[in-house]
Design an enzyme around this catalytic site. Sequence first.
Site, mmCIF file in Angstrom:
data_model
loop_
_atom_site.group_PDB
_atom_site.id
_atom_site.type_symbol
_atom_site.label_atom_id
_atom_site.label_comp_id
_atom_site.label_asym_id
_atom_site.label_seq_id
_atom_site.Cartn_x
_atom_site.Cartn_y
_atom_site.Cartn_z
ATOM 1 N N GLU A 144 0.795 -1.222 0.000
ATOM 2 C CA GLU A 144 0.000 0.000 0.000
ATOM 3 C C GLU A 144 0.829 1.274 0.000
ATOM 4 O OE1 GLU A 144 0.444 -1.451 4.345
ATOM 5 O OE2 GLU A 144 0.132 -2.341 2.371
ATOM 6 N N TYR A 178 -5.097 -9.848 10.233
ATOM 7 C CA TYR A 178 -6.025 -9.507 9.159
ATOM 8 C C TYR A 178 -7.457 -9.911 9.492
ATOM 9 C CZ TYR A 178 -1.921 -8.986 6.068
ATOM 10 O OH TYR A 178 -0.741 -8.597 5.492
ATOM 11 N N HIS A 225 -8.366 -3.664 -0.920
ATOM 12 C CA HIS A 225 -7.583 -3.778 0.315
ATOM 13 C C HIS A 225 -6.497 -2.708 0.364
ATOM 14 C CE1 HIS A 225 -5.907 -6.067 3.760
ATOM 15 N NE2 HIS A 225 -4.747 -5.584 3.315
ATOM 16 N N GLU A 226 -5.715 -2.604 -0.712
ATOM 17 C CA GLU A 226 -4.617 -1.633 -0.702
ATOM 18 C C GLU A 226 -5.148 -0.199 -0.663
ATOM 19 O OE1 GLU A 226 -2.040 -3.045 0.036
ATOM 20 O OE2 GLU A 226 -2.451 -5.060 -0.691
ATOM 21 N N GLU A 274 -3.803 -3.967 9.596
ATOM 22 C CA GLU A 274 -4.359 -4.959 8.674
ATOM 23 C C GLU A 274 -5.791 -5.381 9.014
ATOM 24 O OE1 GLU A 274 -3.132 -5.386 5.985
ATOM 25 O OE2 GLU A 274 -0.967 -5.066 6.116
ATOM 26 N N HIS A 296 -6.075 0.861 2.827
ATOM 27 C CA HIS A 296 -4.930 1.282 3.639
ATOM 28 C C HIS A 296 -4.750 2.802 3.626
ATOM 29 C CE1 HIS A 296 -2.900 -2.178 5.306
ATOM 30 N NE2 HIS A 296 -2.952 -2.833 4.156
ATOM 31 N N ASP A 352 8.296 -9.750 10.605
ATOM 32 C CA ASP A 352 7.740 -10.551 9.510
ATOM 33 C C ASP A 352 7.255 -11.898 10.024
ATOM 34 O OD1 ASP A 352 7.987 -8.825 7.378
ATOM 35 O OD2 ASP A 352 10.006 -9.485 6.862
#
Length: 643
Positions: A308, A419, A332-333, A355, A336, A411
């Site tokens: 994003e 999410y 979704h992006e 998220e 953001h 990560d």
Amino acid sequence: MRTPFLLIPLAVALAAGCSQEPAAPAATAPTAQKAPAAPVNAENRSHDESSYAEPEKVVIKDIALDLKLDFDAKQIGGTATYTLEWKDKDAKQLVLDTRELNVAKVEAVAADGARSALPFVLAPVDKVFGSKLTIEAPAQPTKVEISYHTAPTASGLQWLEPSMTEGKQLPFMFSQSQAIHARSWVPLQDTPSVRFTYSAHVTSRPDVMVLMSADNDPKATRDGDYTFKMPQPIPSYLLAIAAGDLVFEPISGRSGVWAEPTMVGKAAKEFEDTEKMIGAAEKLYGEYRWGRYDMLVLPPSFPFGGMENPRLTFATPTVIVGDKSLVSLVAHELAHSWSGNLVTNASWKDIWLNEGFTTYVQGRITEALYGKEMAEMERQIDQTDLLAEVKDMSPADQALALPPLNERDPDEALSQVAYVKGSWFLEFLEQRFGREVFDPFLRGWFNDHAFQSANTDQFVEYLKKNLLPKNPNAVTEAELTAWLDQPGIPAFAAKAQSRNFSNVDTARIAWEGTGKLPTNQLTAEWSTQEWVRFIDGLGATQPLDKLAALDRVFKFTGTPNGEIAMRWYPLAIRSGYAEATPAASAFIERVGRRKLIMPIYAELVKTPEGLDVAKAAFEKAKPGYHPITTGSVQDMLSKAEAK
């Protein structure tokens, strides 16, 4: 960043790279013998354990970059000039995050332009956090400039040869800064708790177009000399750059697509509803505050579905399937732009604020444009996959508000919990209060925290002040705790129920009982989501004759649709349907998106024969994989070989 339907953890094995000796001034303090661990402060949820930076003492307010791209050396080099705000009058050091950077010099820059060298030390490499850069600055200069260059192996950059691109004529380069990879191509306070504006002057070979997460001009001339400005403050993980054979096609007055020439038309057609998406989001949550919303379609090696980056979403070509069935990634992006880019999690242990909110907003955009049933199908797929994933997760990782990550790679801590459980929690609040109450509340959260970083404690405080009093009996303290701090999904959570999926299940059950395949008349209107439901319902294995019959009629083997491929090939491999193996191998050689290929690798490595196929495919694909993808696959292969 969109990672729906993920079937495995997002663990990333990334090498820290070679050590280096910086060309520091003689006054530089001696280098420590052991890489320091990032600090931990469990009492403050805004504290970021994944960064060496000390924003309570000094913060970067602006960065001016002057960079040169060297495709032959696979390096970015130049200077970064920081405008600083000193918060602690007794602070004497500026501490930054780096990874594999070669720092040549550091200078204080006075108002009249005069420069003076500042002593600095680059600590030994920590395998997760890189190298702590400590700059001695007792005079607290307002501006500091660092001269540096990146390593060819920078974890946040990928350099592609022309043969690895769509057009196969020019090289390609792109960044991926989230979560803590920005430090591999710019020395900075690599934490979402710090936001800064930036400008950039970038030079490159004249035949490639350079773009950044900034004010890209759709009419820019491709000449090797580019300038950019990002006037809104962003966190470091949204710093982005790309360069290649890129052309632009508009969608609306404020949105369009950048892509390679052979891809741009298809992408613009697939994403033609983007302006409608922006309008739907604005009706719900207020003005889009970033000026333009453009998309950059990257080569298939891009390791994620999308990223994003403000003003320039990076997108995988694997969502361009011709029927718009996967454009929820764009939703979704785009979402953001409110949740994540506008209001950012202050540390990675609160990634659900980014998220989870985005996945919820994505669903609302999808519903507004494509109907409630499409949104419900996507929610049900997400929820089903989450319930399967949490069975193998530690209890602590199943909470929305994660404990301090300490020395853990952020990560590695990211999962579908952030999410889907995050979105599910917001859906729960919406159901309890009604949209007429919940929508203004969420809009208020975005407005009141715009261009700020926040933590879970702040959200709960805002919730208790601005939503719960609207209906004091709607939600209990125990229910909030169950969502935020306890493992799993609360038993009282209402599950998504798709009518279309009931029809798909009926067709599958009938086939399993009678052997009669669903008719073309029935399946002709099925979306990707319905095919996903059908394949997911086939169980771990199927008899070979049944798989062959399905394949003859529906042509799953060789499908260009990644969402179908990532389900069909593992089922075929587990069932021993060897006819699909060459196509599965070709797919993982061509595509670098981790979500789509890791389930296939995971099934291949379970047998000696499959492991050989996986290793051969990886050797062919590795030059075109992103370092993040390479690390994930290599880790999986190494563990399989060790058994």
